[in-house]
Write an enzyme that holds these catalytic residues in place. Structure first.
Site, PDB file in Angstrom:
ATOM      1  N   GLU A  81       0.925  -1.376   0.054  1.00  0.00           N
ATOM      2  CA  GLU A  81       0.314   0.226  -0.271  1.00  0.00           C
ATOM      3  C   GLU A  81       0.900   1.167   0.016  1.00  0.00           C
ATOM      4  O   GLU A  81       1.548   1.378   0.625  1.00  0.00           O
ATOM      5  CB  GLU A  81      -0.654  -0.241   1.449  1.00  0.00           C
ATOM      6  CG  GLU A  81      -1.995  -1.486   1.027  1.00  0.00           C
ATOM      7  CD  GLU A  81      -2.960  -1.505   2.147  1.00  0.00           C
ATOM      8  OE1 GLU A  81      -2.397  -1.080   3.725  1.00  0.00           O
ATOM      9  OE2 GLU A  81      -4.221  -2.009   2.164  1.00  0.00           O
TER      10      GLU A  81
ATOM     11  N   CYS B 295       3.241   8.493   0.865  1.00  0.00           N
ATOM     12  CA  CYS B 295       3.940   7.372   2.159  1.00  0.00           C
ATOM     13  C   CYS B 295       4.531   6.051   1.760  1.00  0.00           C
ATOM     14  O   CYS B 295       3.551   5.353   1.075  1.00  0.00           O
ATOM     15  CB  CYS B 295       2.846   7.504   3.789  1.00  0.00           C
ATOM     16  SG  CYS B 295       3.664   6.378   4.785  1.00  0.00           S
TER      17      CYS B 295
ATOM     18  N   CYS C 212       6.170  -6.870   7.839  1.00  0.00           N
ATOM     19  CA  CYS C 212       7.483  -6.614   8.531  1.00  0.00           C
ATOM     20  C   CYS C 212       7.780  -7.392   9.836  1.00  0.00           C
ATOM     21  O   CYS C 212       7.297  -8.385  10.605  1.00  0.00           O
ATOM     22  CB  CYS C 212       6.545  -5.316   8.874  1.00  0.00           C
ATOM     23  SG  CYS C 212       7.895  -3.988  10.808  1.00  0.00           S
TER      24      CYS C 212
ATOM     25  N   CYS D   9       5.656  -4.879  15.761  1.00  0.00           N
ATOM     26  CA  CYS D   9       5.199  -4.103  17.350  1.00  0.00           C
ATOM     27  C   CYS D   9       3.473  -4.122  17.978  1.00  0.00           C
ATOM     28  O   CYS D   9       3.003  -3.944  17.067  1.00  0.00           O
ATOM     29  CB  CYS D   9       5.190  -2.422  16.976  1.00  0.00           C
ATOM     30  SG  CYS D   9       7.264  -1.769  16.453  1.00  0.00           S
TER      31      CYS D   9
ATOM     32  N   CYS E 289       0.606  -2.294  16.016  1.00  0.00           N
ATOM     33  CA  CYS E 289       0.914  -1.746  14.092  1.00  0.00           C
ATOM     34  C   CYS E 289       0.501  -3.150  14.241  1.00  0.00           C
ATOM     35  O   CYS E 289       0.527  -3.972  14.191  1.00  0.00           O
ATOM     36  CB  CYS E 289       2.063  -1.466  14.040  1.00  0.00           C
ATOM     37  SG  CYS E 289       2.563  -1.132  12.652  1.00  0.00           S
TER      38      CYS E 289
ATOM     39  N   GLU F 281       9.865  -1.434   8.193  1.00  0.00           N
ATOM     40  CA  GLU F 281      10.849  -1.298   8.245  1.00  0.00           C
ATOM     41  C   GLU F 281      11.692  -1.156   7.649  1.00  0.00           C
ATOM     42  O   GLU F 281      12.832  -1.857   6.921  1.00  0.00           O
ATOM     43  CB  GLU F 281      11.640  -1.797   9.474  1.00  0.00           C
ATOM     44  CG  GLU F 281      12.719  -1.555  10.512  1.00  0.00           C
ATOM     45  CD  GLU F 281      12.912  -0.096  10.877  1.00  0.00           C
ATOM     46  OE1 GLU F 281      11.924   0.342  11.463  1.00  0.00           O
ATOM     47  OE2 GLU F 281      13.884   0.563   9.887  1.00  0.00           O
TER      48      GLU F 281
ATOM     49  N   LEU G 288       9.081   6.736  18.647  1.00  0.00           N
ATOM     50  CA  LEU G 288      10.035   6.478  20.175  1.00  0.00           C
ATOM     51  C   LEU G 288       9.161   5.831  21.050  1.00  0.00           C
ATOM     52  O   LEU G 288       9.323   4.655  21.192  1.00  0.00           O
ATOM     53  CB  LEU G 288      10.245   7.163  20.572  1.00  0.00           C
ATOM     54  CG  LEU G 288      11.387   7.617  22.051  1.00  0.00           C
ATOM     55  CD1 LEU G 288      12.627   6.695  21.900  1.00  0.00           C
ATOM     56  CD2 LEU G 288      11.431   9.120  22.103  1.00  0.00           C
ATOM     57  N   HIS G 289       7.351   6.249  21.202  1.00  0.00           N
ATOM     58  CA  HIS G 289       6.073   5.799  22.099  1.00  0.00           C
ATOM     59  C   HIS G 289       6.349   5.474  23.208  1.00  0.00           C
ATOM     60  O   HIS G 289       5.522   4.652  24.150  1.00  0.00           O
ATOM     61  CB  HIS G 289       5.472   4.236  21.073  1.00  0.00           C
ATOM     62  CG  HIS G 289       5.917   4.398  19.975  1.00  0.00           C
ATOM     63  ND1 HIS G 289       5.178   5.947  19.328  1.00  0.00           N
ATOM     64  CD2 HIS G 289       6.060   3.732  18.838  1.00  0.00           C
ATOM     65  CE1 HIS G 289       5.549   5.254  17.638  1.00  0.00           C
ATOM     66  NE2 HIS G 289       5.983   4.622  17.268  1.00  0.00           N
TER      67      HIS G 289
ATOM     68  N   ASN H 199      -4.312   5.268  15.671  1.00  0.00           N
ATOM     69  CA  ASN H 199      -5.133   4.940  14.981  1.00  0.00           C
ATOM     70  C   ASN H 199      -5.946   3.162  15.446  1.00  0.00           C
ATOM     71  O   ASN H 199      -4.409   1.657  15.088  1.00  0.00           O
ATOM     72  CB  ASN H 199      -4.725   5.072  13.473  1.00  0.00           C
ATOM     73  CG  ASN H 199      -4.582   6.177  12.927  1.00  0.00           C
ATOM     74  OD1 ASN H 199      -4.915   7.294  13.906  1.00  0.00           O
ATOM     75  ND2 ASN H 199      -3.094   6.594  12.459  1.00  0.00           N
TER      76      ASN H 199
ATOM     77  N   CYS I 186      -1.534   5.912   9.939  1.00  0.00           N
ATOM     78  CA  CYS I 186      -0.441   5.275  10.067  1.00  0.00           C
ATOM     79  C   CYS I 186      -0.454   3.694  10.822  1.00  0.00           C
ATOM     80  O   CYS I 186      -1.090   3.725  12.133  1.00  0.00           O
ATOM     81  CB  CYS I 186       0.431   6.107  11.466  1.00  0.00           C
ATOM     82  SG  CYS I 186       1.161   7.870  10.931  1.00  0.00           S
TER      83      CYS I 186
HETATM   84  N1  SAH Z   1       8.549   0.812  10.816  1.00  0.00           N
HETATM   85  C1  SAH Z   1       8.945   1.512  10.344  1.00  0.00           C
HETATM   86  C2  SAH Z   1       7.988   2.762   9.256  1.00  0.00           C
HETATM   87  C3  SAH Z   1       6.650   2.110   9.490  1.00  0.00           C
HETATM   88  S1  SAH Z   1       5.310   2.946  10.445  1.00  0.00           S
HETATM   89  C4  SAH Z   1       9.069   2.488  12.620  1.00  0.00           C
HETATM   90  O1  SAH Z   1       8.167   1.351  12.569  1.00  0.00           O
HETATM   91  O2  SAH Z   1       9.005   3.452  12.329  1.00  0.00           O
HETATM   92  C5  SAH Z   1       5.110   4.455  10.638  1.00  0.00           C
HETATM   93  C6  SAH Z   1       4.556   5.412  12.337  1.00  0.00           C
HETATM   94  O3  SAH Z   1       3.386   5.039  12.078  1.00  0.00           O
HETATM   95  C7  SAH Z   1       5.589   4.839  13.113  1.00  0.00           C
HETATM   96  O4  SAH Z   1       6.101   5.669  14.235  1.00  0.00           O
HETATM   97  C8  SAH Z   1       4.560   3.619  13.838  1.00  0.00           C
HETATM   98  O5  SAH Z   1       5.432   3.743  15.349  1.00  0.00           O
HETATM   99  C9  SAH Z   1       3.604   4.134  13.946  1.00  0.00           C
HETATM  100  N2  SAH Z   1       2.201   3.401  13.944  1.00  0.00           N
HETATM  101  C10 SAH Z   1       2.081   1.994  13.991  1.00  0.00           C
HETATM  102  N3  SAH Z   1       0.923   2.169  14.223  1.00  0.00           N
HETATM  103  C11 SAH Z   1       0.534   2.599  14.613  1.00  0.00           C
HETATM  104  C12 SAH Z   1      -0.871   3.272  15.162  1.00  0.00           C
HETATM  105  N4  SAH Z   1      -1.655   1.734  15.232  1.00  0.00           N
HETATM  106  N5  SAH Z   1      -1.520   3.745  15.606  1.00  0.00           N
HETATM  107  C13 SAH Z   1      -0.590   4.957  15.236  1.00  0.00           C
HETATM  108  N6  SAH Z   1       1.096   5.052  15.327  1.00  0.00           N
HETATM  109  C14 SAH Z   1       1.075   4.291  14.348  1.00  0.00           C
HETATM  110 FE1  SF4 Z   2       7.147  -2.445  12.028  1.00  0.00          FE
HETATM  111 FE2  SF4 Z   2       7.154  -0.156  11.821  1.00  0.00          FE
HETATM  112 FE3  SF4 Z   2       4.868  -1.190  12.745  1.00  0.00          FE
HETATM  113 FE4  SF4 Z   2       6.428  -1.783  14.534  1.00  0.00          FE
HETATM  114  S1  SF4 Z   2       5.794  -0.203  13.727  1.00  0.00           S
HETATM  115  S2  SF4 Z   2       5.657  -3.366  13.205  1.00  0.00           S
HETATM  116  S3  SF4 Z   2       8.438  -1.941  12.628  1.00  0.00           S
HETATM  117  S4  SF4 Z   2       6.185  -1.234  10.590  1.00  0.00           S
END
Ligand code: SAH
Ligand code: SF4
Length: 365
Positions: free
Chosen positions: A101, A114, A121, A125, A128, A178, A232-233, A308, A351
């Protein structure tokens, strides 16, 4: 729906080739000197039909060879979803049938694409959606550049005159995957995107988002110099361990040392940190204070992202009052923050909401 053919196996796809590789391909028939014209034609004008090179005074035998042995491929787009807020999500089909996507986010003075760097991945996380899709494979440089070429097609940008403003101005590697676990292809693609005779998107308009893969951060800084966004989170190892398994490999102390090293090289730029707020997990006043402490002395900017949700997600979004209270603590300490508006939520394009079907491979990290 758009469907465009990919080159057959016998032909060389020029998309994703570096300039050096294109030159050496052309050189095989003694046409290396025409590399710049071909490069600009395909990247700046969207050229695909080699007969168009005749108008640019390219030799006939070169055009004949290109027509017989090469192609400028395009990834087919299966679906185009438009969100109520103008965000678009495109389901792009790869040559082996996998789907990825790309999301286009139009704003008043810029348009951000984007892009994805992997199918799925490895990093799981917990917040995500992409992380629930096992890694199928890395994208090639051609498939990454291909997402930008498809976007220019769909946004009808090729026919714009000379330096007319484009809708697509910025690129963020915040789609699926990633980026630093696919470093070589991502770097190769970024070099193509930045090339001034071609797509010419400057390093200041390209941002790579990483969950904190330290070796990739260091190489990226030295070799590419694009913006970095660090996901970071949490500023606490115990919390981050629980929501981002990569923290066990690259814990916060090491991650922050890498950030300081990055800053040392390009001190003029602030590092970007992404902080997704999860209700009751990382959104307390103490969490905000821990973040202040962690980033103390580091020129940075924090993007606060409302979580989200996606079907089956184990977390809930923090209420807006909590997000504002969290932000206030950072503001009071003069930290630059922004609450990132959620875009495209109604089409699962925000995101962390991206997910396509993929075959599963073992986890490797
Ligand atoms: N893998 C990379 C880039 C893709 S994710 C990374 O982790 O940075 C893009 C961004 O969306 C990252 O900051 C990720 O932590 C954040 N993200 C992932 N799932 C999310 C969600 N459900 N709600 C809000 N942000 C989220
Ligand atoms: Fe992969 Fe980024 Fe999603 Fe973590 S937040 S699972 S590194 S895409």
């Amino acid at each position: 729906m758009t469907t465009t053919e990919m080159p057959t196996a016998a032909r060389t796809d020029l998309v994703g080739l570096s300039r050096v590789a294109l030159r050496s391909w052309l050189e095989r028939s003694g046409h290396g000197a025409h590399e710049r014209v071909v490069w600009t034609w395909m990247h700046r004008r969207g050229g695909r039909d080699f007969s168009g090179l005749a108008a640019l005074n390219m030799p006939r035998d070169l055009i004949r060879r290109l027509t017989e042995e090469a192609a400028v491929g395009r990834l087919p787009v299966e679906f185009r979803h438009r969100s109520g807020d103008g965000t678009e999500k495109w389901l792009v089909v790869l040559p082996d049938g996998h789907r990825i996507e790309s999301v286009f986010i139009p704003e008043t003075s810029r348009g951000t694409l984007c892009v994805s760097s992997q199918v799925g991945c490895t990093l799981t996380c917990r917040f995500c959606h992409t992380g629930t899709q096992p890694l199928a494979r890395n994208l090639t440089a051609a498939e990454i550049v291909g997402q930008i070429l498809v976007a220019r097609d769909l946004l009808e940008e090729w026919s714009l005159p000379g330096e007319a403003p484009r809708r697509l101005t910025n690129i963020v590697f915040m789609g699926m995957g990633e980026p630093f676990y696919n470093y070589d292809a991502v770097a190769e693609a970024i070099r193509v995107l930045m090339d001034r005779d071609g797509i010419a998107i400057s390093k200041r308009k390209i941002t790579v988002s990483t969950s904190g893969v330290i070796p990739g951060m260091l190489r990226c800084n030295e070799e590419l110099g694009v913006n970095l966004s660090i996901s970071l989170h949490s500023a606490r190892d115990d919390v981050r361990d629980g929501i981002m398994p990569i923290n066990r490999k690259y814990p916060l102390a090491e991650l922050m040392a890498a950030c300081r090293a990055y800053q040392g090289v390009s001190s003029s730029r602030r590092l970007l940190f992404a902080y997704t707020l999860l209700k009751g997990v990382n959104d307390s006043d103490e969490d905000a204070k821990a973040l202040l402490k962690l980033l103390d002395g580091l020129p940075s900017k924090v993007n606060l992202i409302p979580f989200n949700p996606w079907p089956g997600a184990p977390y809930e979004p923090s209420p807006m009052e909590r997000i504002l209270a969290f932000q206030q603590i950072l503001h009071d300490a003069r930290m630059i923050t922004q609450i990132r508006h959620t875009r495209g939520e109604d089409i699962l394009a925000a995101c962390g909401q991206l997910k396509t079907a993929s075959r599963s491979l073992p986890q490797t990290f």
